[in-house]
Design a protein around this motif. Structure first.
Motif, PDB file in Angstrom:
ATOM      1  N   ALA A 186      32.573  27.887  23.397  1.00 50.31           N
ATOM      2  CA  ALA A 186      33.714  28.557  24.020  1.00 50.31           C
ATOM      3  C   ALA A 186      33.917  29.945  23.424  1.00 50.31           C
ATOM      4  O   ALA A 186      34.164  30.918  24.135  1.00 50.31           O
ATOM      5  CB  ALA A 186      34.977  27.714  23.847  1.00 50.31           C
ATOM      6  N   GLN A 187      33.786  30.045  22.103  1.00 49.52           N
ATOM      7  CA  GLN A 187      33.965  31.343  21.464  1.00 49.52           C
ATOM      8  C   GLN A 187      32.800  32.283  21.745  1.00 49.52           C
ATOM      9  O   GLN A 187      32.974  33.498  21.758  1.00 49.52           O
ATOM     10  CB  GLN A 187      34.171  31.150  19.964  1.00 49.52           C
ATOM     11  CG  GLN A 187      35.480  30.424  19.647  1.00 49.52           C
ATOM     12  CD  GLN A 187      35.841  30.478  18.179  1.00 49.52           C
ATOM     13  OE1 GLN A 187      35.030  30.850  17.341  1.00 49.52           O
ATOM     14  NE2 GLN A 187      37.061  30.102  17.880  1.00 49.52           N
ATOM     15  N   LEU A 188      31.607  31.724  21.991  1.00 50.32           N
ATOM     16  CA  LEU A 188      30.495  32.572  22.415  1.00 50.32           C
ATOM     17  C   LEU A 188      30.778  33.176  23.787  1.00 50.32           C
ATOM     18  O   LEU A 188      30.426  34.332  24.050  1.00 50.32           O
ATOM     19  CB  LEU A 188      29.190  31.764  22.462  1.00 50.32           C
ATOM     20  CG  LEU A 188      28.524  31.439  21.132  1.00 50.32           C
ATOM     21  CD1 LEU A 188      27.234  30.659  21.367  1.00 50.32           C
ATOM     22  CD2 LEU A 188      28.237  32.709  20.326  1.00 50.32           C
ATOM     23  N   VAL A 189      31.400  32.404  24.673  1.00 50.76           N
ATOM     24  CA  VAL A 189      31.739  32.918  25.992  1.00 50.76           C
ATOM     25  C   VAL A 189      32.722  34.077  25.864  1.00 50.76           C
ATOM     26  O   VAL A 189      32.583  35.112  26.523  1.00 50.76           O
ATOM     27  CB  VAL A 189      32.328  31.802  26.882  1.00 50.76           C
ATOM     28  CG1 VAL A 189      32.825  32.370  28.200  1.00 50.76           C
ATOM     29  CG2 VAL A 189      31.268  30.738  27.161  1.00 50.76           C
ATOM     30  N   ILE A 190      33.721  33.923  24.997  1.00 51.81           N
ATOM     31  CA  ILE A 190      34.668  35.007  24.763  1.00 51.81           C
ATOM     32  C   ILE A 190      33.931  36.247  24.261  1.00 51.81           C
ATOM     33  O   ILE A 190      34.161  37.363  24.733  1.00 51.81           O
ATOM     34  CB  ILE A 190      35.731  34.590  23.736  1.00 51.81           C
ATOM     35  CG1 ILE A 190      36.590  33.454  24.286  1.00 51.81           C
ATOM     36  CG2 ILE A 190      36.621  35.782  23.375  1.00 51.81           C
ATOM     37  CD1 ILE A 190      37.579  32.908  23.281  1.00 51.81           C
ATOM     38  N   ALA A 191      33.036  36.043  23.290  1.00 49.27           N
ATOM     39  CA  ALA A 191      32.285  37.171  22.732  1.00 49.27           C
ATOM     40  C   ALA A 191      31.471  37.872  23.819  1.00 49.27           C
ATOM     41  O   ALA A 191      31.408  39.110  23.860  1.00 49.27           O
ATOM     42  CB  ALA A 191      31.359  36.679  21.620  1.00 49.27           C
ATOM     43  N   GLY A 192      30.877  37.091  24.707  1.00 48.94           N
ATOM     44  CA  GLY A 192      30.093  37.677  25.791  1.00 48.94           C
ATOM     45  C   GLY A 192      30.950  38.500  26.740  1.00 48.94           C
ATOM     46  O   GLY A 192      30.555  39.601  27.160  1.00 48.94           O
ATOM     47  N   TYR A 193      32.131  37.991  27.069  1.00 46.96           N
ATOM     48  CA  TYR A 193      33.049  38.748  27.923  1.00 46.96           C
ATOM     49  C   TYR A 193      33.502  40.021  27.237  1.00 46.96           C
ATOM     50  O   TYR A 193      33.564  41.099  27.843  1.00 46.96           O
ATOM     51  CB  TYR A 193      34.250  37.893  28.311  1.00 46.96           C
ATOM     52  CG  TYR A 193      34.076  37.163  29.618  1.00 46.96           C
ATOM     53  CD1 TYR A 193      34.560  37.687  30.805  1.00 46.96           C
ATOM     54  CD2 TYR A 193      33.418  35.944  29.660  1.00 46.96           C
ATOM     55  CE1 TYR A 193      34.390  37.015  31.994  1.00 46.96           C
ATOM     56  CE2 TYR A 193      33.235  35.264  30.848  1.00 46.96           C
ATOM     57  CZ  TYR A 193      33.729  35.793  32.019  1.00 46.96           C
ATOM     58  OH  TYR A 193      33.553  35.129  33.210  1.00 46.96           O
ATOM     59  N   GLU A 194      33.837  39.915  25.966  1.00 45.21           N
ATOM     60  CA  GLU A 194      34.318  41.082  25.236  1.00 45.21           C
ATOM     61  C   GLU A 194      33.222  42.134  25.060  1.00 45.21           C
ATOM     62  O   GLU A 194      33.514  43.313  24.889  1.00 45.21           O
ATOM     63  CB  GLU A 194      34.882  40.650  23.884  1.00 45.21           C
ATOM     64  CG  GLU A 194      36.165  39.867  23.989  1.00 45.21           C
ATOM     65  CD  GLU A 194      36.734  39.466  22.639  1.00 45.21           C
ATOM     66  OE1 GLU A 194      37.937  39.162  22.592  1.00 45.21           O
ATOM     67  OE2 GLU A 194      35.978  39.455  21.654  1.00 45.21           O
ATOM     68  N   ALA A 195      31.978  41.706  25.100  1.00 49.54           N
ATOM     69  CA  ALA A 195      30.855  42.636  24.964  1.00 49.54           C
ATOM     70  C   ALA A 195      30.410  43.178  26.317  1.00 49.54           C
ATOM     71  O   ALA A 195      29.470  43.986  26.392  1.00 49.54           O
ATOM     72  CB  ALA A 195      29.683  41.954  24.277  1.00 49.54           C
ATOM     73  N   GLY A 196      31.061  42.740  27.391  1.00 47.03           N
ATOM     74  CA  GLY A 196      30.720  43.240  28.714  1.00 47.03           C
ATOM     75  C   GLY A 196      29.522  42.576  29.353  1.00 47.03           C
ATOM     76  O   GLY A 196      28.858  43.171  30.219  1.00 47.03           O
TER      77      GLY A 196
ATOM     78  N   THR B  79      36.828  27.324  33.760  1.00 46.79           N
ATOM     79  CA  THR B  79      36.612  28.257  32.666  1.00 46.79           C
ATOM     80  C   THR B  79      36.361  29.681  33.127  1.00 46.79           C
ATOM     81  O   THR B  79      36.871  30.623  32.529  1.00 46.79           O
ATOM     82  CB  THR B  79      35.438  27.782  31.800  1.00 46.79           C
ATOM     83  OG1 THR B  79      35.715  26.451  31.408  1.00 46.79           O
ATOM     84  CG2 THR B  79      35.301  28.653  30.572  1.00 46.79           C
ATOM     85  N   ARG B  80      35.599  29.875  34.176  1.00 45.39           N
ATOM     86  CA  ARG B  80      35.311  31.244  34.594  1.00 45.39           C
ATOM     87  C   ARG B  80      36.587  31.976  34.984  1.00 45.39           C
ATOM     88  O   ARG B  80      36.774  33.143  34.659  1.00 45.39           O
ATOM     89  CB  ARG B  80      34.308  31.231  35.744  1.00 45.39           C
ATOM     90  CG  ARG B  80      32.923  30.789  35.292  1.00 45.39           C
ATOM     91  CD  ARG B  80      31.928  30.755  36.421  1.00 45.39           C
ATOM     92  NE  ARG B  80      30.663  30.176  35.975  1.00 45.39           N
ATOM     93  CZ  ARG B  80      29.615  29.987  36.754  1.00 45.39           C
ATOM     94  NH1 ARG B  80      29.660  30.332  38.020  1.00 45.39           N
ATOM     95  NH2 ARG B  80      28.515  29.455  36.277  1.00 45.39           N
ATOM     96  N   ARG B  81      37.479  31.281  35.670  1.00 48.39           N
ATOM     97  CA  ARG B  81      38.748  31.896  36.050  1.00 48.39           C
ATOM     98  C   ARG B  81      39.633  32.113  34.822  1.00 48.39           C
ATOM     99  O   ARG B  81      40.293  33.136  34.698  1.00 48.39           O
ATOM    100  CB  ARG B  81      39.458  31.012  37.077  1.00 48.39           C
ATOM    101  CG  ARG B  81      38.767  30.994  38.429  1.00 48.39           C
ATOM    102  CD  ARG B  81      39.376  29.932  39.324  1.00 48.39           C
ATOM    103  NE  ARG B  81      40.795  30.172  39.560  1.00 48.39           N
ATOM    104  CZ  ARG B  81      41.591  29.273  40.127  1.00 48.39           C
ATOM    105  NH1 ARG B  81      41.124  28.089  40.465  1.00 48.39           N
ATOM    106  NH2 ARG B  81      42.853  29.556  40.340  1.00 48.39           N
ATOM    107  N   LEU B  82      39.629  31.146  33.929  1.00 47.87           N
ATOM    108  CA  LEU B  82      40.441  31.268  32.720  1.00 47.87           C
ATOM    109  C   LEU B  82      40.025  32.474  31.899  1.00 47.87           C
ATOM    110  O   LEU B  82      40.844  33.296  31.497  1.00 47.87           O
ATOM    111  CB  LEU B  82      40.282  30.013  31.859  1.00 47.87           C
ATOM    112  CG  LEU B  82      41.039  28.760  32.270  1.00 47.87           C
ATOM    113  CD1 LEU B  82      40.636  27.614  31.352  1.00 47.87           C
ATOM    114  CD2 LEU B  82      42.525  28.999  32.190  1.00 47.87           C
ATOM    115  N   ILE B  83      38.730  32.585  31.651  1.00 50.01           N
ATOM    116  CA  ILE B  83      38.250  33.659  30.790  1.00 50.01           C
ATOM    117  C   ILE B  83      38.388  35.002  31.480  1.00 50.01           C
ATOM    118  O   ILE B  83      38.734  36.005  30.856  1.00 50.01           O
ATOM    119  CB  ILE B  83      36.792  33.391  30.355  1.00 50.01           C
ATOM    120  CG1 ILE B  83      36.737  32.097  29.544  1.00 50.01           C
ATOM    121  CG2 ILE B  83      36.256  34.553  29.536  1.00 50.01           C
ATOM    122  CD1 ILE B  83      35.356  31.674  29.165  1.00 50.01           C
ATOM    123  N   ALA B  84      38.161  35.037  32.782  1.00 50.32           N
ATOM    124  CA  ALA B  84      38.343  36.287  33.512  1.00 50.32           C
ATOM    125  C   ALA B  84      39.789  36.767  33.392  1.00 50.32           C
ATOM    126  O   ALA B  84      40.064  37.948  33.175  1.00 50.32           O
ATOM    127  CB  ALA B  84      37.970  36.096  34.977  1.00 50.32           C
TER     128      ALA B  84
END
Length: 204
Positions: A190-200, A119-124
């Motif tokens: 999973a969507q919280l992880v996306i939100a966290g990435y998008e928020a920096g 997941t970390r690689r995917l989301i990155a």
């Protein structure tokens, strides 16, 4: 052979039942709509309709099944798109049998299963991919403590690990996560992880 192996594995468990098998992405969508399973285990690479498109259709159904993605990742450069499509979990195809069963139960219970090795690689990769006009996620409605929880979720920590890092009870952590899901319109972790990435909040 892989499909049949998974079926035999799942059916051998007393708490889980296979209600249908699909050999194409389009068939997966049709069977998901007909049988409404709790979980759809979806391969990224399928004939007729790929796993990303199939996931998008399945998660758009009323009372949609949760989607657990199986991937080889190193060969599947588009897997990160399933995050946007609504997938709740990711596993590599060489996962041990007991891990697959645990993943199905976890996703069925409404939690996301985010294997750190995948997941970390995917989301990155997803976040780095250029998307025109994608705004930075706003956290205006999120409290400072909720922001801390979201940052740890984004880094891949489990609830138990968040409890230890922030010295919170399990109930309090779950409460914060519930508030985050409501405020950020997130269906699952999973969507919280996306939100966290998008928020920096991913950190280094």
């Amino acid at each position: 052979m892989f499909l049949e192996t998974v079926r035999l594995l799942v059916d051998a468990d007393a708490g889980v039942e296979v209600v249908a098998l699909a050999r194409t992405g389009r068939q997966a969508c049709e069977l998901a709509e007909r049988h409404r399973p709790d979980v759809a285990v979806v391969d990224v690479r399928m004939p007729d309709l790929d796993g990303v498109a199939a996931t998008r259709r399945i998660t758009a159904l009323p009372n949609a099944p949760k989607v657990l993605i199986l991937t080889t990742f190193d060969l599947d450069g588009v897997v990160h798109e399933t995050l946007r499509a609504g997938a709740s979990g990711f596993l590599l195809k060489d996962v041990p049998p007991d891990r697959l069963l645990d993943a199905i139960r976890t996703v069925a219970a409404g939690e996301a299963l985010l294997a750190p090795t995948v997941t970390r690689r995917l989301i990155a990769e997803f976040i780095r991919a250029p998307t025109p006009n994608r705004p930075r996620r706003s956290l205006d409605r999120v409290t400072p403590r909720e922001r801390e929880v979201l940052a740890l979720i984004t880094r891949g920590l489990s609830n138990a690990e968040i409890e230890q890092v922030l010295h919170l009870s399990r109930h309090t952590v779950k409460t914060h996560i519930g508030h985050l899901m409501a405020k950020l319109a997130a269906r699952d972790r999973a969507q919280l992880v996306i939100a966290g990435y998008e928020a920096g909040l991913a950190g280094p």
